[in-house]
Scaffold this motif. Structure first.
Motif, mmCIF file in Angstrom:
data_model
loop_
_atom_site.group_PDB
_atom_site.id
_atom_site.type_symbol
_atom_site.label_atom_id
_atom_site.label_comp_id
_atom_site.label_asym_id
_atom_site.label_seq_id
_atom_site.Cartn_x
_atom_site.Cartn_y
_atom_site.Cartn_z
ATOM 1 N N ASP A 76 0.824 -1.214 0.000
ATOM 2 C CA ASP A 76 0.000 0.000 0.000
ATOM 3 C C ASP A 76 0.856 1.261 0.000
ATOM 4 O O ASP A 76 0.374 2.335 -0.362
ATOM 5 C CB ASP A 76 -0.929 0.018 1.211
ATOM 6 N N THR A 77 2.117 1.138 0.408
ATOM 7 C CA THR A 77 2.970 2.323 0.518
ATOM 8 C C THR A 77 4.229 2.261 -0.339
ATOM 9 O O THR A 77 5.042 3.177 -0.299
ATOM 10 C CB THR A 77 3.400 2.539 1.982
ATOM 11 N N ALA A 78 4.415 1.186 -1.095
ATOM 12 C CA ALA A 78 5.664 1.046 -1.861
ATOM 13 C C ALA A 78 5.397 0.548 -3.280
ATOM 14 O O ALA A 78 4.494 -0.261 -3.507
ATOM 15 C CB ALA A 78 6.614 0.087 -1.151
ATOM 16 N N VAL A 79 6.208 1.057 -4.205
ATOM 17 C CA VAL A 79 6.172 0.593 -5.592
ATOM 18 C C VAL A 79 7.599 0.315 -6.049
ATOM 19 O O VAL A 79 8.556 0.890 -5.542
ATOM 20 C CB VAL A 79 5.521 1.621 -6.558
ATOM 21 N N GLY A 80 7.716 -0.578 -7.021
ATOM 22 C CA GLY A 80 8.993 -0.857 -7.650
ATOM 23 C C GLY A 80 8.974 -0.317 -9.066
ATOM 24 O O GLY A 80 7.961 -0.414 -9.764
ATOM 25 N N ASP A 91 9.286 3.948 -1.185
ATOM 26 C CA ASP A 91 8.418 3.621 -0.056
ATOM 27 C C ASP A 91 8.040 4.922 0.649
ATOM 28 O O ASP A 91 8.879 5.530 1.322
ATOM 29 C CB ASP A 91 9.131 2.675 0.905
ATOM 30 N N VAL A 92 6.799 5.351 0.500
ATOM 31 C CA VAL A 92 6.375 6.625 1.089
ATOM 32 C C VAL A 92 6.215 6.528 2.601
ATOM 33 O O VAL A 92 6.399 7.518 3.299
ATOM 34 C CB VAL A 92 5.081 7.169 0.437
#
Length: 132
Positions: A6-10, A76-77
């Protein structure tokens, strides 16, 4: 881009040698590997190492000379951090819009570039563990 939580993307960027069907197939294979392997590691360097082992094995079996450059970043926000690794890919630029500044990620003039993915079976990619 791959949603990791929910808070991180690659973010995976690669450039495969060649402009033919073989290069397109390798690109598709790498995309599948990123999706599959990103669930098992949260370290960009480890992910690129795993991809390297897979594609080097395939290239070795086919007897073809191919490689790819790659860059993988995890944003990662929740932790307010970027983690990234590079395999011979040109260094990306991080723009700081509010400060009106830009900087090279992973740029180290004295460091030699690492070989691309698939060039060698056993190798480590260059990476920066954390960038806040």
């Amino acid at each position: 881009m791959i949603r990791l939580s929910d808070t991180a993307v690659g973010l995976f960027i690669c450039d495969v040698m060649g402009h033919d069907v073989r290069a397109a197939l390798v690109t598709a294979m790498m995309r599948s590997l990123v999706v599959e392997l990103s669930a098992s590691t949260s370290e960009p360097g480890e992910l690129l190492d795993q991809i390297n082992r897979e594609v080097a094995g395939v290239f070795n079996q086919t007897g073809s000379t191919m490689y790819a450059t790659a860059f993988y970043l995890i944003a990662d926000v929740a932790r307010a951090e970027l983690r990234y690794a590079s395999a011979a890919h040109p260094e990306p630029i991080l723009l700081h819009r509010q400060r009106g500044a830009a900087e090279w990620l992973g740029h180290n003039p004295g460091q030699k570039k690492r070989p691309g993915l698939g060039a060698f079976r056993r190798r480590k990619v260059s990476h920066s563990p954390v960038f806040d």
